[in-house]
Design an enzyme around this catalytic site. Structure first.
Site, PDB file in Angstrom:
ATOM      1  N   ASP A 243      44.977 -44.215  73.976  1.00 22.80           N
ATOM      2  CA  ASP A 243      44.312 -43.033  74.546  1.00 22.80           C
ATOM      3  C   ASP A 243      43.206 -42.469  73.857  1.00 22.80           C
ATOM      4  O   ASP A 243      43.332 -42.655  72.476  1.00 22.80           O
ATOM      5  CB  ASP A 243      45.424 -42.128  75.128  1.00 22.80           C
ATOM      6  CG  ASP A 243      46.341 -42.604  75.967  1.00 22.80           C
ATOM      7  OD1 ASP A 243      46.003 -43.421  76.725  1.00 22.80           O
ATOM      8  OD2 ASP A 243      47.418 -41.899  76.304  1.00 22.80           O
ATOM      9  N   GLN A 244      42.198 -41.944  74.513  1.00 24.53           N
ATOM     10  CA  GLN A 244      41.023 -41.270  73.705  1.00 24.53           C
ATOM     11  C   GLN A 244      41.799 -40.344  72.823  1.00 24.53           C
ATOM     12  O   GLN A 244      41.227 -40.101  71.677  1.00 24.53           O
ATOM     13  CB  GLN A 244      40.026 -40.778  74.713  1.00 24.53           C
ATOM     14  CG  GLN A 244      38.967 -40.069  73.918  1.00 24.53           C
ATOM     15  CD  GLN A 244      38.042 -39.810  74.840  1.00 24.53           C
ATOM     16  OE1 GLN A 244      37.996 -39.471  76.215  1.00 24.53           O
ATOM     17  NE2 GLN A 244      37.034 -38.889  74.296  1.00 24.53           N
TER      18      GLN A 244
END
Length: 583
Positions: free
Chosen positions: A429-430
């Protein structure tokens, strides 16, 4: 315009020129590459501004980008300009802040009228979404479904009884009595079917009018959204025709001239264009610039409070070449920007660890400065693969739209000689930091991808949860499903969800917070975040995970991919990679 002492201590090392990011573009006339750095000095000034924002509640009501520009007068005196993106509490002109780009006043009346229309549309949409009939429909629907389920259970039981009775009477009754008894059983079955049809008709009679009303309301909401979009585009077109930017060569151009191919909403209202235009029109020499996010962030914005960000690819980057034209080349020692030495990495880790979380104030205490290197720390590499320590806030691979192109993959493709052959084997995930694995050829990519698909890769994550966890260890088995109407949020869904399994072990308890080690056996989107936050899992969101209910204000999501163990497809040996947890 502010003195440096308004933001930093007077004894700060002004000579420190280490660079963590370049604002850059090509001159539209000469084609020369023009650059302006974000230095440790500008970051320190920005942190001083953050402290000011943190002490004033009016800056927390809406999330937005803020920026500072360190400038120099002709006599060598240095000052600081500061700017905000868009509007600040509904105002475009605020004392002490750089004004908007000229041209806005020409459409001020039209802007005010359109904004009033947009607000009216917004309020109508809110009202329609809160229609009482929606809740009434859901309540009645649930009641009917419960009745139908109860009836089905009863009918199923009766059917089973009839089957048993048929078997009994076939051997005990005379043919005539058997015929009568079987007819009675068939009649009972017919009556139960009639009973079910009557309840279904009653359900349709009650719910159909509500369905029609809700459908008509949804059509109206869709129409209002289209109307809102058209009004916004019309206003932006008028504003961009009036906006005029000036660069350091003294040349001025409208936004329409600079971006004739079209531009997204908000172009020209970002911090960087406002700061550079103001400096150019006031004969100020820019030395360094820094932009950061402050305030709450929506799911679509995906920004972290207190984090630095570069020029947005969609709005600002296309303007940089023109805005920097006429600016004298700034030289920053290459060692500060292009080299990732163990010393720099240890310094970065120390700075991350110094972001102490205050459990009483529910916010982070910022260090003097926290450089974010443009290069990605490499944990392991050979001729077949490369593993990096992805920082929080950076995408693993480029997104769909132009403003989401900055990523680990795009940076490595730019920095490495064989970068264009790189392919990401998996993703983080970012907001998650930690080990990310990339392959340097197709065969290696295929072999590593198979290991991930067949669950042969051992992954270990470390997280801080935003509350107390009572159990010490265990397994969370909750199926996850991504609702297409509410992306990117995932939820537990026993009907549509995919199997998702996570082992967990409490590592330590720190005041009101719990440090946990996660070992996911599957790799679903947001798996650890949902398994932590859902009441059927641990029931405590990961610290900083606003998407899944954490209300504490922190600089990042406290989730880190700490370990990765897999079989090297070419060397045929097991690699065990580790990246120290930065919090």
């Amino acid at each position: 315009m502010h003195r440096l002492s308004d933001f930093i201590d007077c004894d700060f090392a002004i000579s420190d020129s280490s660079c963590s990011y370049w604002y850059e573009g090509r001159c539209p006339e000469s084609g020369d590459r023009l650059r302006l750095p974000r230095t440790s000095m500008s970051e320190a000034i920005a942190h001083g501004l953050m402290q000011h924002l943190a002490n004033n509640d009016c800056y927390s009501s809406e999330g937005k980008m803020y920026g500072i520009l360190l400038v120099e007068f002709s006599n060598g005196e240095q000052r600081v300009l500061k700017a905000f993106s868009g509007l600040l509490n509904g105002c475009s002109v605020v004392e002490g802040w750089v004004p908007p780009i000229p041209g806005r006043e020409e459409v001020a009346l039209e802007e005010a009228r359109t904004l009033a229309q947009l607000d009216a549309i917004k309020q109508e949409i809110i009202t329609l979404k809160q229609l009482t009939e929606r809740q009434h429909y859901e309540t009645l629907f649930d009641e009917f479904e419960q009745q139908l389920q109860t009836m089905s259970d009863r009918h199923r039981h009766c059917k089973h009884q009839r089957q048993e009775k048929r078997q009994q009477i076939c051997n005990t009754l005379t043919p005539k009595a058997l015929t009568i008894a079987l007819e009675q059983l068939d009649e009972e079955s017919r009556q139960q079917k009639i009973e079910r049809r009557q309840l279904k008709r009653q359900q349709n009679a009650v719910l159909q009018p509500l369905q029609q009303l809700i459908a008509a309301t949804d059509v109206r909401i869709s129409e209002l959204k289209q109307q809102r979009k058209a009004l916004s585009c019309q206003l932006q077109a008028q504003m961009h025709a009036s906006y005029s930017l000036t660069n350091f060569s003294g040349r001025s151009r409208s936004l329409q001239q600079l971006m004739s191919g079209g531009f997204p909403t908000g172009t020209g209202d970002c911090c960087a264009p406002k700061l550079l235009h103001y400096a150019a029109t006031h004969n100020l020499k820019p030395l360094a610039m820094a932009e950061f996010w402050w305030g709450a962030s929506s799911v679509n914005q995906n920004k972290i409070q207190g984090e630095f960000y570069g020029a947005c690819a969609e709005r600002c980057q296309p303007l940089m070449g023109f805005l920097l034209s006429g600016l004298r080349r700034i030289s920053i020692p290459n060692k500060d920007f292009h080299t990732t030495t163990p010393f720099l990495l240890s310094t970065l880790t120390h700075l991350h660890r110094s972001n102490v979380f205050d459990s009483n104030e529910k916010r982070c205490n910022f260090p003097a400065f926290s450089p974010i290197k443009a290069e990605i720390p490499i944990i392991y590499q050979d001729e077949w693969l490369i593993a990096v320590n992805k920082p929080a806030g950076l995408l693993s691979v480029p997104g769909r739209y132009r403003d989401r192109q900055d990523s680990v993959l795009s940076r490595l493709r730019h920095l490495l000689a064989d970068g264009m052959a790189l392919a990401s084997v998996h993703r983080l995930d970012q907001e998650t930091s930690g080990i990310l694995l990339l392959a340097r050829d197709r065969q290696t990519h295929r072999q590593l991808s198979q290991q991930f698909q067949q669950r042969q890769v051992h992954k270990v994550y470390e997280a801080i949860l935003s509350g107390a966890v009572t159990v010490e260890q265990g397994v969370i088995d909750l199926p996850l499903w991504g609702d297409p109407e509410n992306r990117p949020e995932q939820k537990v869904d026993w009907q549509h969800g995919k199997p998702s399994l996570t082992h967990f072990q409490v590592m330590a308890r720190q005041g009101d917070y719990t440090r946990v080690e996660f070992t996911p056996l599957t790799g679903r989107t947001h798996q650890l975040r949902v398994h932590a936050a859902d009441v059927r899992g641990l029931g405590v969101a990961i610290l900083g995970d606003q998407l899944y209910g954490c209300c504490a204000v922190t600089r990042r999501l406290h989730l880190h991919a700490r370990e990765l163990r897999f079989k090297h497809p070419q060397l045929e040996k097991t690699l065990h990679l580790q990246a120290n947890t930065p919090f």
